[in-house]
Design a protein around this motif. Structure first.
Motif, PDB file in Angstrom:
ATOM      1  N   ASP A   1       4.052 -14.689  28.705  1.00  6.97           N
ATOM      2  CA  ASP A   1       2.865 -13.912  29.029  1.00  6.97           C
ATOM      3  C   ASP A   1       3.168 -12.441  28.832  1.00  6.97           C
ATOM      4  OD1 ASP A   1       1.534 -16.073  31.531  1.00  6.97           O
ATOM      5  OD2 ASP A   1       0.596 -15.402  29.679  1.00  6.97           O
ATOM      6  N   PHE A   2       2.179 -11.621  29.027  1.00  5.08           N
ATOM      7  CA  PHE A   2       2.371 -10.191  28.995  1.00  5.08           C
ATOM      8  C   PHE A   2       1.934  -9.598  30.323  1.00  5.08           C
ATOM      9  CE2 PHE A   2      -1.928 -11.019  27.669  1.00  5.08           C
ATOM     10  CZ  PHE A   2      -2.660 -10.057  28.312  1.00  5.08           C
ATOM     11  N   SER A   3       2.463  -8.436  30.624  1.00  2.00           N
ATOM     12  CA  SER A   3       2.106  -7.757  31.871  1.00  2.00           C
ATOM     13  C   SER A   3       1.260  -6.544  31.529  1.00  2.00           C
ATOM     14  CB  SER A   3       3.368  -7.314  32.615  1.00  2.00           C
ATOM     15  OG  SER A   3       3.022  -6.635  33.794  1.00  2.00           O
ATOM     16  N   PRO A   4       0.029  -6.473  31.992  1.00  2.38           N
ATOM     17  CA  PRO A   4      -0.865  -5.387  31.591  1.00  2.38           C
ATOM     18  C   PRO A   4      -0.523  -4.081  32.286  1.00  2.38           C
ATOM     19  CG  PRO A   4      -1.922  -6.758  33.229  1.00  2.38           C
ATOM     20  CD  PRO A   4      -0.594  -7.389  32.939  1.00  2.38           C
ATOM     21  N   GLU A   5      -0.988  -3.005  31.702  1.00  4.79           N
ATOM     22  CA  GLU A   5      -0.773  -1.697  32.300  1.00  4.79           C
ATOM     23  C   GLU A   5      -1.742  -1.436  33.436  1.00  4.79           C
ATOM     24  OE1 GLU A   5      -1.046   1.150  29.247  1.00  4.79           O
ATOM     25  OE2 GLU A   5       0.674   0.416  28.113  1.00  4.79           O
ATOM     26  N   TYR A   6      -2.895  -2.067  33.363  1.00  5.82           N
ATOM     27  CA  TYR A   6      -3.920  -1.809  34.370  1.00  5.82           C
ATOM     28  C   TYR A   6      -3.628  -2.558  35.656  1.00  5.82           C
ATOM     29  CZ  TYR A   6      -8.295  -2.178  36.918  1.00  5.82           C
ATOM     30  OH  TYR A   6      -9.246  -2.152  37.896  1.00  5.82           O
ATOM     31  N   SER A   7      -3.840  -1.911  36.785  1.00  5.11           N
ATOM     32  CA  SER A   7      -3.695  -2.569  38.082  1.00  5.11           C
ATOM     33  C   SER A   7      -4.721  -1.986  39.024  1.00  5.11           C
ATOM     34  CB  SER A   7      -2.288  -2.357  38.651  1.00  5.11           C
ATOM     35  OG  SER A   7      -2.181  -2.910  39.934  1.00  5.11           O
ATOM     36  N   SER A   8      -5.579  -2.843  39.550  1.00  7.14           N
ATOM     37  CA  SER A   8      -6.606  -2.380  40.498  1.00  7.14           C
ATOM     38  C   SER A   8      -6.004  -2.344  41.881  1.00  7.14           C
ATOM     39  CB  SER A   8      -7.807  -3.327  40.476  1.00  7.14           C
ATOM     40  OG  SER A   8      -7.407  -4.643  40.763  1.00  7.14           O
ATOM     41  N   ASN A   9      -5.284  -1.276  42.189  1.00  6.13           N
ATOM     42  CA  ASN A   9      -4.539  -1.168  43.434  1.00  6.13           C
ATOM     43  C   ASN A   9      -5.466  -0.725  44.553  1.00  6.13           C
ATOM     44  OD1 ASN A   9      -2.654  -0.906  45.395  1.00  6.13           O
ATOM     45  ND2 ASN A   9      -1.527   0.772  44.442  1.00  6.13           N
ATOM     46  N   PHE A  10      -6.090  -1.684  45.230  1.00  6.25           N
ATOM     47  CA  PHE A  10      -7.022  -1.372  46.295  1.00  6.25           C
ATOM     48  C   PHE A  10      -6.313  -0.901  47.551  1.00  6.25           C
ATOM     49  CE2 PHE A  10      -9.796  -4.746  44.204  1.00  6.25           C
ATOM     50  CZ  PHE A  10     -10.513  -3.794  43.522  1.00  6.25           C
TER      51      PHE A  10
ATOM     52  N   GLU B   1      -2.570  -7.693  38.904  1.00  4.12           N
ATOM     53  CA  GLU B   1      -1.981  -6.917  39.991  1.00  4.12           C
ATOM     54  C   GLU B   1      -0.476  -6.699  39.924  1.00  4.12           C
ATOM     55  OE1 GLU B   1      -3.773  -5.318  42.081  1.00  4.12           O
ATOM     56  OE2 GLU B   1      -5.581  -6.189  41.228  1.00  4.12           O
ATOM     57  N   GLU B   2       0.261  -7.555  39.227  1.00  2.00           N
ATOM     58  CA  GLU B   2       1.717  -7.469  39.263  1.00  2.00           C
ATOM     59  C   GLU B   2       2.271  -6.728  38.058  1.00  2.00           C
ATOM     60  OE1 GLU B   2       3.267  -8.418  41.933  1.00  2.00           O
ATOM     61  OE2 GLU B   2       1.452  -9.280  42.821  1.00  2.00           O
ATOM     62  N   ARG B   3       3.365  -6.023  38.298  1.00  2.00           N
ATOM     63  CA  ARG B   3       4.036  -5.337  37.196  1.00  2.00           C
ATOM     64  C   ARG B   3       4.795  -6.316  36.310  1.00  2.00           C
ATOM     65  NH1 ARG B   3       4.440   0.219  37.730  1.00  2.00           N
ATOM     66  NH2 ARG B   3       3.708   1.070  39.707  1.00  2.00           N
ATOM     67  N   LEU B   4       5.417  -7.297  36.953  1.00  2.00           N
ATOM     68  CA  LEU B   4       6.164  -8.312  36.224  1.00  2.00           C
ATOM     69  C   LEU B   4       5.535  -9.666  36.508  1.00  2.00           C
ATOM     70  CD1 LEU B   4       9.840  -7.137  36.921  1.00  2.00           C
ATOM     71  CD2 LEU B   4       8.498  -6.774  34.842  1.00  2.00           C
ATOM     72  N   VAL B   5       5.149 -10.359  35.454  1.00  2.00           N
ATOM     73  CA  VAL B   5       4.491 -11.653  35.588  1.00  2.00           C
ATOM     74  C   VAL B   5       5.380 -12.726  34.971  1.00  2.00           C
ATOM     75  CG1 VAL B   5       2.420 -13.005  35.082  1.00  2.00           C
ATOM     76  CG2 VAL B   5       2.240 -10.536  35.461  1.00  2.00           C
ATOM     77  N   PRO B   6       5.730 -13.763  35.725  1.00  6.16           N
ATOM     78  CA  PRO B   6       6.547 -14.844  35.149  1.00  6.16           C
ATOM     79  C   PRO B   6       5.794 -15.530  34.012  1.00  6.16           C
ATOM     80  CG  PRO B   6       6.431 -15.015  37.554  1.00  6.16           C
ATOM     81  CD  PRO B   6       5.422 -14.001  37.144  1.00  6.16           C
TER      82      PRO B   6
ATOM     83  N   LEU C   1      -2.765  -9.052  47.601  1.00  5.66           N
ATOM     84  CA  LEU C   1      -3.992  -9.009  46.810  1.00  5.66           C
ATOM     85  C   LEU C   1      -3.962 -10.038  45.678  1.00  5.66           C
ATOM     86  CD1 LEU C   1      -6.722  -7.760  46.249  1.00  5.66           C
ATOM     87  CD2 LEU C   1      -5.581  -5.941  44.958  1.00  5.66           C
ATOM     88  N   THR C   2      -2.792 -10.313  45.141  1.00  9.32           N
ATOM     89  CA  THR C   2      -2.684 -11.315  44.086  1.00  9.32           C
ATOM     90  C   THR C   2      -3.099 -12.687  44.602  1.00  9.32           C
ATOM     91  OG1 THR C   2      -0.879 -10.067  43.043  1.00  9.32           O
ATOM     92  CG2 THR C   2      -1.117 -12.383  42.437  1.00  9.32           C
ATOM     93  N   ALA C   3      -2.635 -13.033  45.783  1.00  6.34           N
ATOM     94  CA  ALA C   3      -3.028 -14.313  46.378  1.00  6.34           C
ATOM     95  C   ALA C   3      -4.525 -14.341  46.664  1.00  6.34           C
ATOM     96  CB  ALA C   3      -2.236 -14.564  47.659  1.00  6.34           C
ATOM     97  N   TYR C   4      -5.047 -13.232  47.180  1.00  8.37           N
ATOM     98  CA  TYR C   4      -6.478 -13.169  47.497  1.00  8.37           C
ATOM     99  C   TYR C   4      -7.316 -13.369  46.237  1.00  8.37           C
ATOM    100  CZ  TYR C   4     -10.984 -11.348  49.033  1.00  8.37           C
ATOM    101  OH  TYR C   4     -12.331 -11.211  49.325  1.00  8.37           O
ATOM    102  N   LEU C   5      -6.962 -12.674  45.163  1.00 12.20           N
ATOM    103  CA  LEU C   5      -7.725 -12.801  43.919  1.00 12.20           C
ATOM    104  C   LEU C   5      -7.622 -14.214  43.354  1.00 12.20           C
ATOM    105  CD1 LEU C   5      -6.961  -9.431  42.079  1.00 12.20           C
ATOM    106  CD2 LEU C   5      -9.062 -10.094  43.258  1.00 12.20           C
TER     107      LEU C   5
END
Length: 330
Positions: A29-38, A138-143, A96-100
C-alpha cells in the motif's frame, strides 16, 4: 451508486474470487500525505469547536445511521468491530483510525440495507477494507494489506481482492470519507471541567476508554459525536470527587450546539449498554499510615541487626538453611 450496482459488485466479488485466492501473496500500500487530524486544536479553540459542531450537523446524514438500519445482527457486528479494535491496538493506530473504520463499516451496511443479509467472508472483507481506508486517511505508516490481516481473522484475502473491496466502499460512500469523531472534542471539554489542566490527561484518557466501549453497541449509532464526547467526559469527571457534581446542564453551557437532553440520553445509554456488566465502582481506599513509637523502632532495628541464618530458594519454592544445603552437598 445504486443498490442494484452495489449488489452486482458483491456478486462479482463472490464469483471472481475462488477459495484458492483467499490466502495468497499480495502487493503493498501507500501512505498518503493528507491526514485529517481532528485531535489538534488551533489557538482559538472555541471557534474551532463551533466549526466542528456546524460540520457535524452538515455531515449528520452522511456519517451516521441508526440501529434499525443495520441489516446484520448486533452480535455479528460486535464481532467484526472487536476485530478492528484488536488490530488498532496491535499496530498502535490512533483512536480516530478505529472510529473511522467502524464508521465506514456502518455506513456501508446501512447504504446496502436492501442487499441479502450479509455474514461470513463478505463482512470480514468489508472490515479489512474499511480499516485499510481509515489507516490511509490517518496513519503515517500503513502496513501492507496482507500484514493488516492479523489477530486471527476468520478469513484472509489477497491484496487485489481487498483493493477491489476498497473501491466498492468508496463508491457506496460516494468518496465521502471525512467524519467528525468524539475524540476531537475531548481536550476542549476536559479544559472546561478543569481549566488548570491538572486532570485533563486523566479525563481525556478515561473518556477515550468509554468511547471505545461504545463502538460495539448499535444503540449509539444515532448519537451525535459531540454528545458522546460530552457524556463520556462527564463519566470521567465523576471518577474524581472534585468534579463529581458537574452535570449535563453544566456541559450545555460549554458551547453552542450542545443540548442537555441529548447528553443525558447518551449518558443513559452508557449506563445501560457500556456499564451493564461492570460491577459498581468501589471508592478508592487509601491505607492508613501507622505511627510507631521510638521503642518499637529500636526493637525492630535490633532484630534486623542480629545475626540470622541465610536462606536460599529451592526451585520448588521451599526455603532451606544454607548449612543444610552444604551438608547435603558433602
Amino acid at each position: 451508486m445504486s443498490l442494484s450496482s452495489c449488489s452486482d459488485c458483491f456478486s462479482d466479488l463472490l464469483c471472481g474470487e475462488a477459495s484458492s485466492s483467499i490466502i495468497s501473496s499480495g502487493g503493498g500500500d501507500f501512505s498518503p500525505e493528507y491526514s485529517s487530524n481532528f485531535d489538534s486544536q488551533p489557538s482559538d479553540a472555541a471557534e474551532s469547536i463551533s466549526g466542528l459542531l456546524e460540520d457535524e450537523r452538515d455531515l449528520a446524514g452522511i456519517s451516521s445511521c441508526r440501529a434499525i438500519d443495520q441489516p446484520i445482527d448486533a452480535s455479528v457486528r460486535a464481532e467484526f468491530v472487536a476485530w478492528i479494535l484488536k488490530v488498532q491496538r496491535y499496530y498502535g493506530f490512533q483512536p480516530l483510525t478505529a472510529y473511522l473504520s467502524v464508521n465506514y463499516f456502518d455506513r456501508f451496511v446501512c447504504c446496502c440495507h436492501q442487499l441479502p443479509k450479509m455474514s461470513g467472508w463478505p463482512l470480514q472483507l468489508l472490515s479489512v477494507a474499511c480499516l485499510s481506508l481509515a489507516a490511509k486517511m490517518e496513519e503515517r505508516l500503513v502496513p501492507c494489506l496482507l500484514d493488516l490481516q492479523v489477530e486471527d481473522p476468520k478469513f484472509s484475502f489477497e491484496a487485489r481482492t481487498i483493493q477491489r473491496m476498497e473501491l466498492l466502499v468508496l463508491s457506496v460512500l460516494d468518496w465521502r470519507l471525512r467524519s467528525i469523531s468524539p475524540f476531537c472534542y475531548l481536550p476542549f471539554f476536559a479544559l472546561k471541567i478543569d481549566p488548570s489542566g491538572t486532570y485533563t490527561d486523566f479525563l481525556t484518557t478515561r473518556a477515550k476508554e468509554i468511547i471505545f466501549s461504545t463502538f460495539k453497541e448499535t444503540s449509539f449509532l444515532g448519537c451525535r459525536p459531540s454528545c458522546i464526547a460530552a457524556a463520556t467526559i462527564l463519566f470521567a469527571a465523576n471518577d474524581l470527587p472534585k468534579f463529581s457534581l458537574i452535570t449535563a446542564q453544566h456541559a450545555e453551557s460549554w458551547c453552542d450546539g450542545l443540548h442537555k437532553d441529548e447528553i443525558m440520553s447518551c449518558q443513559q445509554l452508557i449506563r445501560q449498554d457500556v456499564f451493564k456488566i461492570r460491577p459498581k465502582k468501589q471508592p478508592k481506599v487509601f491505607p492508613d499510615l501507622r505511627v510507631t513509637n521510638r521503642a518499637s523502632i529500636d526493637s525492630t532495628s535490633s532484630l534486623l541487626s542480629s545475626p540470622s541464618p541465610s536462606y536460599k530458594r529451592k526451585s520448588d519454592g521451599v526455603d532451606e538453611n544454607e548449612e543444610t544445603l552444604i551438608k547435603r552437598v558433602k
